[in-house]
Design a protein around this motif. Sequence first.
Motif, mmCIF file in Angstrom:
data_model
loop_
_atom_site.group_PDB
_atom_site.id
_atom_site.type_symbol
_atom_site.label_atom_id
_atom_site.label_comp_id
_atom_site.label_asym_id
_atom_site.label_seq_id
_atom_site.Cartn_x
_atom_site.Cartn_y
_atom_site.Cartn_z
ATOM 1 N N SER A 315 37.264 20.598 26.928
ATOM 2 C CA SER A 315 36.867 21.422 25.836
ATOM 3 C C SER A 315 35.723 22.620 26.020
ATOM 4 C CB SER A 315 36.218 20.643 24.617
ATOM 5 O OG SER A 315 35.151 19.833 24.984
ATOM 6 N N ASP A 316 34.874 22.335 27.004
ATOM 7 C CA ASP A 316 33.986 23.297 27.555
ATOM 8 C C ASP A 316 34.432 24.326 28.211
ATOM 9 O OD1 ASP A 316 34.778 21.734 29.798
ATOM 10 O OD2 ASP A 316 32.926 22.079 30.598
ATOM 11 N N LEU A 317 35.633 24.269 28.991
ATOM 12 C CA LEU A 317 36.365 25.411 29.734
ATOM 13 C C LEU A 317 36.858 26.196 28.439
ATOM 14 C CD1 LEU A 317 37.942 23.834 32.716
ATOM 15 C CD2 LEU A 317 35.878 25.361 32.736
ATOM 16 N N GLN A 318 37.362 25.453 27.561
ATOM 17 C CA GLN A 318 38.024 26.230 26.492
ATOM 18 C C GLN A 318 37.253 27.193 25.612
ATOM 19 O OE1 GLN A 318 40.254 23.266 24.196
ATOM 20 N NE2 GLN A 318 40.778 22.140 25.981
ATOM 21 N N ALA A 319 35.862 26.654 25.426
ATOM 22 C CA ALA A 319 34.823 27.243 24.739
ATOM 23 C C ALA A 319 34.514 28.555 25.431
ATOM 24 C CB ALA A 319 33.781 26.264 24.144
ATOM 25 N N VAL A 320 34.257 28.423 26.915
ATOM 26 C CA VAL A 320 33.717 29.492 27.397
ATOM 27 C C VAL A 320 34.857 30.363 27.942
ATOM 28 C CG1 VAL A 320 32.738 30.151 29.753
ATOM 29 C CG2 VAL A 320 31.793 27.972 28.645
ATOM 30 N N PHE A 321 36.102 30.201 28.013
ATOM 31 C CA PHE A 321 37.078 30.982 28.483
ATOM 32 C C PHE A 321 38.307 31.002 27.421
ATOM 33 C CE2 PHE A 321 35.860 29.227 32.542
ATOM 34 C CZ PHE A 321 34.976 30.441 32.703
ATOM 35 N N PRO A 322 37.943 31.490 26.254
ATOM 36 C CA PRO A 322 39.153 31.711 25.026
ATOM 37 C C PRO A 322 40.285 32.118 25.391
ATOM 38 C CG PRO A 322 37.237 33.092 24.488
ATOM 39 C CD PRO A 322 36.773 32.344 25.933
ATOM 40 N N ASN A 323 40.407 33.025 26.243
ATOM 41 C CA ASN A 323 41.478 33.632 26.641
ATOM 42 C C ASN A 323 41.876 33.436 28.170
ATOM 43 O OD1 ASN A 323 43.831 35.181 27.390
ATOM 44 N ND2 ASN A 323 42.932 37.136 26.774
ATOM 45 N N THR A 328 41.075 39.868 35.202
ATOM 46 C CA THR A 328 40.588 40.880 35.670
ATOM 47 C C THR A 328 39.063 40.907 35.717
ATOM 48 O OG1 THR A 328 41.000 42.038 33.745
ATOM 49 C CG2 THR A 328 42.889 42.079 35.308
ATOM 50 N N HIS A 329 38.412 40.165 35.366
ATOM 51 C CA HIS A 329 36.985 40.167 35.050
ATOM 52 C C HIS A 329 36.623 39.044 36.092
ATOM 53 C CE1 HIS A 329 37.281 43.083 31.831
ATOM 54 N NE2 HIS A 329 37.849 42.259 30.947
ATOM 55 N N SER A 330 35.099 39.189 36.611
ATOM 56 C CA SER A 330 34.687 38.248 37.390
ATOM 57 C C SER A 330 34.391 37.013 36.601
ATOM 58 C CB SER A 330 33.216 38.885 38.030
ATOM 59 O OG SER A 330 32.371 39.219 36.964
ATOM 60 N N HIS A 331 34.125 37.068 35.226
ATOM 61 C CA HIS A 331 33.796 35.664 34.593
ATOM 62 C C HIS A 331 35.080 35.505 33.873
ATOM 63 C CE1 HIS A 331 31.281 32.791 32.201
ATOM 64 N NE2 HIS A 331 31.988 33.484 31.356
ATOM 65 N N CYS A 332 35.961 34.624 34.453
ATOM 66 C CA CYS A 332 37.218 34.239 34.033
ATOM 67 C C CYS A 332 37.709 33.001 34.543
ATOM 68 C CB CYS A 332 38.446 35.280 34.228
ATOM 69 S SG CYS A 332 38.510 35.381 36.232
ATOM 70 N N ASN A 338 39.455 28.722 41.146
ATOM 71 C CA ASN A 338 39.697 29.069 42.357
ATOM 72 C C ASN A 338 38.241 28.711 43.061
ATOM 73 O OD1 ASN A 338 42.332 29.920 42.277
ATOM 74 N ND2 ASN A 338 41.554 32.140 42.107
ATOM 75 N N THR A 339 37.141 28.542 42.574
ATOM 76 C CA THR A 339 35.830 28.193 43.254
ATOM 77 C C THR A 339 35.290 26.755 42.820
ATOM 78 O OG1 THR A 339 34.777 29.281 41.452
ATOM 79 C CG2 THR A 339 35.281 30.480 43.366
ATOM 80 N N ARG A 340 35.799 26.190 41.537
ATOM 81 C CA ARG A 340 35.048 24.978 41.163
ATOM 82 C C ARG A 340 36.150 23.896 41.022
ATOM 83 N NH1 ARG A 340 30.417 23.901 42.141
ATOM 84 N NH2 ARG A 340 30.349 22.301 40.628
#
Length: 350
Positions: A315-323, A328-332, A338-340
């Motif tokens: 749910s934390d990933l869903q909250a931070v990345f709703p789309n 195309t953005h660095s914060h996605c 790919n990193t974590r």
Amino acid sequence: MIHVFTSAAINYLPKVRILFESIKKYHPEFIIHLALPDKKPDWFNAPNEGIDSIITIEDLDIPNKTSWIFKHSIVELSTAIKPFVLNYLLKREDCSAVLYFDPDIVLFSRLDDLIGELNTGSILITPHLTKPAPKENLDSIRDHEIYSSLRNGIYNLGFFGVKNDENGEAFGKWWSERLYHFCQDSPETGLFTDQKWIDFVPVYFNGVIILKNARFNVATWNLSTRNIQGFDINSITVDGKPLGFYHFTGWDNGSHLLQAQKYGGHTETVSILLNWYEQKIKKDSIAEKNTWGYGTFSNGKPIVNNQRLIYRSRSDLQAVFPNPFEATHSHCYYNWFNTRAIIEHRSLFK
């Protein structure tokens, strides 16, 4: 009026067209809809397909649609939207009942006796099996009683029927609540997309009718216990009654042919059915030209199963990345994965 729908992505259109052709042949009075778990191409529209409407996910009452879509594979999404489409159609004033057929089903005669069951019942479902396999046929017990029914559910959700009444509405609401969170192809947790939830239906709801008529939902899992005969595609019988609808499940991966030959290969009628369907499919090559619209990130990279599984579980990933499709953005989510992901979910990458 009776509304009928199937749920299928664009690559399944050859099957959808055969299904709809058969519905219009035997029940031209039905109102026909395609529920589309896919992005709608510009060239695709209801009038050209000869149907009444195309229902997209955007039409449905589903919270957090973009995030929710990403959590599902194409099969999971195609099944997850079914109760939401049911609820959507039940809200129509002209809707007396809703019938659902999988896109790989074909009608071969009128279904007046099936529709008549809605005079006394609210929810129609078909079991995989209506007779036990002979005790000496261990292969059939393994393939059909254990795999088809005990593993995947007693009832086959290639078909269901729901009357527009209090029982039908209650069922649609409950089923959509379950599938919003738990429409998963996850044998290890006892889930098989939308299907196993229906094992609860005869217990939870009133007005449930279990259709045991052998002419409905004929498929490889019940061929060994049904007498299918006939040499003309328009006059096939099952246990002496006209074939109502046949389910060509597993056609693309070859499992249908394998199982049909194993359990119905001794009858010429089954070969006639399979050859007829193969010729119908060959006339439509659209499946080879279209990919699933929700199968890639915005940068064109394909979405793999682990990317969906991890996102669905947190749910934390869903909250931070709703789309999560946005890449195309660095914060996605794409860059986070790919990193974590291999660090935080090492067990999935063995």
